[in-house]
Motif scaffolding. Structure first.
Motif, PDB file in Angstrom:
ATOM      1  N   ASP A   1       0.837  -1.207   0.000  1.00 18.44           N
ATOM      2  CA  ASP A   1       0.000   0.000   0.000  1.00 18.44           C
ATOM      3  C   ASP A   1       0.871   1.257   0.000  1.00 18.44           C
ATOM      4  O   ASP A   1       0.588   2.226  -0.719  1.00 18.44           O
ATOM      5  N   LYS A   2       1.920   1.252   0.809  1.00 16.82           N
ATOM      6  CA  LYS A   2       2.817   2.408   0.867  1.00 16.82           C
ATOM      7  C   LYS A   2       3.543   2.602  -0.456  1.00 16.82           C
ATOM      8  O   LYS A   2       3.698   3.731  -0.933  1.00 16.82           O
ATOM      9  N   LEU A   3       3.971   1.494  -1.050  1.00 14.64           N
ATOM     10  CA  LEU A   3       4.659   1.572  -2.331  1.00 14.64           C
ATOM     11  C   LEU A   3       3.732   2.126  -3.412  1.00 14.64           C
ATOM     12  O   LEU A   3       4.151   2.931  -4.252  1.00 14.64           O
ATOM     13  N   GLN A   4       2.475   1.727  -3.362  1.00 21.08           N
ATOM     14  CA  GLN A   4       1.516   2.223  -4.352  1.00 21.08           C
ATOM     15  C   GLN A   4       1.281   3.734  -4.178  1.00 21.08           C
ATOM     16  O   GLN A   4       1.222   4.462  -5.170  1.00 21.08           O
ATOM     17  N   ARG A   5       1.160   4.183  -2.930  1.00 21.02           N
ATOM     18  CA  ARG A   5       0.944   5.618  -2.690  1.00 21.02           C
ATOM     19  C   ARG A   5       2.142   6.432  -3.174  1.00 21.02           C
ATOM     20  O   ARG A   5       1.990   7.504  -3.770  1.00 21.02           O
ATOM     21  N   TRP A   6       3.350   5.912  -2.902  1.00 21.30           N
ATOM     22  CA  TRP A   6       4.565   6.615  -3.334  1.00 21.30           C
ATOM     23  C   TRP A   6       4.655   6.668  -4.855  1.00 21.30           C
ATOM     24  O   TRP A   6       4.945   7.719  -5.439  1.00 21.30           O
ATOM     25  N   THR A   7       4.374   5.530  -5.500  1.00 23.57           N
ATOM     26  CA  THR A   7       4.415   5.479  -6.967  1.00 23.57           C
ATOM     27  C   THR A   7       3.367   6.416  -7.561  1.00 23.57           C
ATOM     28  O   THR A   7       3.620   7.081  -8.580  1.00 23.57           O
ATOM     29  N   ARG A   8       2.218   6.493  -6.946  1.00 24.36           N
ATOM     30  CA  ARG A   8       1.150   7.380  -7.437  1.00 24.36           C
ATOM     31  C   ARG A   8       1.603   8.832  -7.415  1.00 24.36           C
ATOM     32  O   ARG A   8       1.331   9.594  -8.360  1.00 24.36           O
ATOM     33  N   GLU A   9       2.310   9.216  -6.344  1.00 26.22           N
ATOM     34  CA  GLU A   9       2.812  10.588  -6.266  1.00 26.22           C
ATOM     35  C   GLU A   9       3.793  10.883  -7.399  1.00 26.22           C
ATOM     36  O   GLU A   9       3.795  11.972  -7.976  1.00 26.22           O
ATOM     37  N   LEU A  10       4.632   9.902  -7.712  1.00 32.53           N
ATOM     38  CA  LEU A  10       5.576  10.087  -8.816  1.00 32.53           C
ATOM     39  C   LEU A  10       4.832  10.260 -10.142  1.00 32.53           C
ATOM     40  O   LEU A  10       5.177  11.125 -10.959  1.00 32.53           O
ATOM     41  N   LEU A  11       3.810   9.454 -10.353  1.00 30.70           N
ATOM     42  CA  LEU A  11       3.067   9.526 -11.606  1.00 30.70           C
ATOM     43  C   LEU A  11       2.285  10.837 -11.733  1.00 30.70           C
ATOM     44  O   LEU A  11       2.058  11.326 -12.853  1.00 30.70           O
ATOM     45  N   LEU A  12       1.874  11.403 -10.618  1.00 34.63           N
ATOM     46  CA  LEU A  12       1.095  12.637 -10.637  1.00 34.63           C
ATOM     47  C   LEU A  12       1.975  13.888 -10.716  1.00 34.63           C
ATOM     48  O   LEU A  12       1.447  14.998 -10.838  1.00 34.63           O
ATOM     49  N   THR A  13       3.288  13.729 -10.633  1.00 41.91           N
ATOM     50  CA  THR A  13       4.199  14.875 -10.683  1.00 41.91           C
ATOM     51  C   THR A  13       4.327  15.352 -12.127  1.00 41.91           C
ATOM     52  O   THR A  13       4.838  14.644 -12.996  1.00 41.91           O
ATOM     53  N   ARG A  14       3.857  16.563 -12.380  1.00 42.18           N
ATOM     54  CA  ARG A  14       3.823  17.080 -13.751  1.00 42.18           C
ATOM     55  C   ARG A  14       5.190  17.579 -14.214  1.00 42.18           C
ATOM     56  O   ARG A  14       5.589  17.366 -15.350  1.00 42.18           O
ATOM     57  N   LEU A  15       5.917  18.270 -13.336  1.00 39.99           N
ATOM     58  CA  LEU A  15       7.206  18.836 -13.720  1.00 39.99           C
ATOM     59  C   LEU A  15       8.322  17.833 -13.429  1.00 39.99           C
ATOM     60  O   LEU A  15       8.492  17.381 -12.289  1.00 39.99           O
ATOM     61  N   ALA A  16       9.093  17.508 -14.444  1.00 46.91           N
ATOM     62  CA  ALA A  16      10.196  16.557 -14.265  1.00 46.91           C
ATOM     63  C   ALA A  16      11.201  17.060 -13.246  1.00 46.91           C
ATOM     64  O   ALA A  16      11.790  16.274 -12.496  1.00 46.91           O
TER      65      ALA A  16
ATOM     66  N   GLU B   1      14.444   0.662  -9.023  1.00 41.05           N
ATOM     67  CA  GLU B   1      13.899   0.557 -10.374  1.00 41.05           C
ATOM     68  C   GLU B   1      12.835   1.620 -10.634  1.00 41.05           C
ATOM     69  O   GLU B   1      12.801   2.250 -11.693  1.00 41.05           O
ATOM     70  N   LEU B   2      11.941   1.828  -9.660  1.00 41.87           N
ATOM     71  CA  LEU B   2      10.879   2.821  -9.822  1.00 41.87           C
ATOM     72  C   LEU B   2      11.447   4.238  -9.844  1.00 41.87           C
ATOM     73  O   LEU B   2      11.017   5.082 -10.640  1.00 41.87           O
ATOM     74  N   THR B   3      12.422   4.507  -8.968  1.00 38.55           N
ATOM     75  CA  THR B   3      13.052   5.827  -8.958  1.00 38.55           C
ATOM     76  C   THR B   3      13.787   6.075 -10.272  1.00 38.55           C
ATOM     77  O   THR B   3      13.718   7.172 -10.842  1.00 38.55           O
ATOM     78  N   SER B   4      14.484   5.069 -10.756  1.00 38.34           N
ATOM     79  CA  SER B   4      15.197   5.196 -12.026  1.00 38.34           C
ATOM     80  C   SER B   4      14.233   5.506 -13.166  1.00 38.34           C
ATOM     81  O   SER B   4      14.496   6.380 -14.010  1.00 38.34           O
ATOM     82  N   ALA B   5      13.108   4.784 -13.198  1.00 39.54           N
ATOM     83  CA  ALA B   5      12.126   5.004 -14.262  1.00 39.54           C
ATOM     84  C   ALA B   5      11.574   6.424 -14.210  1.00 39.54           C
ATOM     85  O   ALA B   5      11.428   7.088 -15.242  1.00 39.54           O
ATOM     86  N   ALA B   6      11.276   6.900 -12.995  1.00 37.90           N
ATOM     87  CA  ALA B   6      10.728   8.254 -12.854  1.00 37.90           C
ATOM     88  C   ALA B   6      11.747   9.315 -13.247  1.00 37.90           C
ATOM     89  O   ALA B   6      11.441  10.253 -13.995  1.00 37.90           O
TER      90      ALA B   6
END
Length: 233
Positions: free
Chosen positions: A82-97, A215-220
């Motif tokens: 659940d925590k990983l999903q919330r964190w990933t969601r925040e990354l996906l919602l970040t508009r400015l790189a 891996e997720l941080t690298s992708a973002a």
């Protein structure tokens, strides 16, 4: 005329006979009532049936403990997911790189209760070159990051990357996670997690979860890298 000696009957022989002759106690039911065993509880004498019941209760208790442990691990894994999903969601919602490193670091600190988090990237696109997270990584750190095939976990021996933290002196243990574009051998960044607890990131801990974070941080953060022109025919 010589007589061959008959080998003595062993306990294994008796055990094998009883195991292979299940109707023995049906034919000798009186034996069950006369056999007396020592109970592990209080060292008192108990019947064979009572001892079997005690062994069954102990086995059930052990199975209950294992089931409870499995449930606990399942609940912990669900919480982490659940925590990983919330964190990933925040990354996906970040508009400015340009905001991604701060969002990633803050999310790791908040969701996974990591006291200190730092991120450095290099080889970024020109428009990000002046950002604080794109500066301060030496050639040695870049080479060290590229040499890591798995996250480094352990004590802080005074590594340069620890100086990126807000309070390096409070970093008793570290997790250093290389950031890569896919399976590229060269790292383009380094994620640093730190704790005042010397055992939080121990050398013998599993790194599967840290690898997923990497891996997720690298992708973002790949959005910070220069766009490679498509090959023309």
């Amino acid at each position: 005329m010589t007589h061959q000696s008959i080998p003595p009957i062993t306990e294994d022989d008796i055990a094998n006979y009883l195991a292979n002759t299940p109707d023995f106690f049906e034919r000798h039911a009186d034996v069950l009532g006369t056999v007396q065993l020592t109970s592990p509880h209080g060292k008192r004498a108990v019947s064979l049936q009572e001892r079997q019941a005690e062994m069954l209760r102990e086995k059930i208790k052990g199975l209950e403990l294992k089931a409870a442990e499995m449930i606990r691990h399942g609940q912990e894994n669900t919480t982490i997911a659940d925590k990983l999903q919330r964190w990933t969601r925040e990354l996906l919602l970040t508009r400015l790189a340009s905001d991604l490193p701060a969002v990633a670091a803050r999310g790791i600190a908040d969701q996974f209760l990591v006291p200190q988090v730092a991120i450095k990237v290099w080889g970024v696109a020109p428009e990000f070159a002046a950002e604080p997270y794109a500066q301060g990584a030496s050639e040695d750190v870049m080479a060290f990051a590229s040499s890591l095939t798995l996250p480094y976990c352990g004590t802080n021996p005074g590594l340069e990357a620890a100086q990126w933290l807000g309070d390096p002196a409070a970093a008793a243990s570290l997790a250093l996670i290389p950031l890569r574009a896919g399976i590229a051998p060269q790292a383009f960044g380094l994620l640093v997690l730190a704790s005042a607890d010397a055992l939080r990131f121990s050398a013998d801990m599993g790194t599967d979860f840290l690898e997923r974070i990497g891996e997720l941080t690298s992708a973002a953060l790949s959005r910070l890298r220069p766009v490679v022109p498509a090959a023309t025919a």
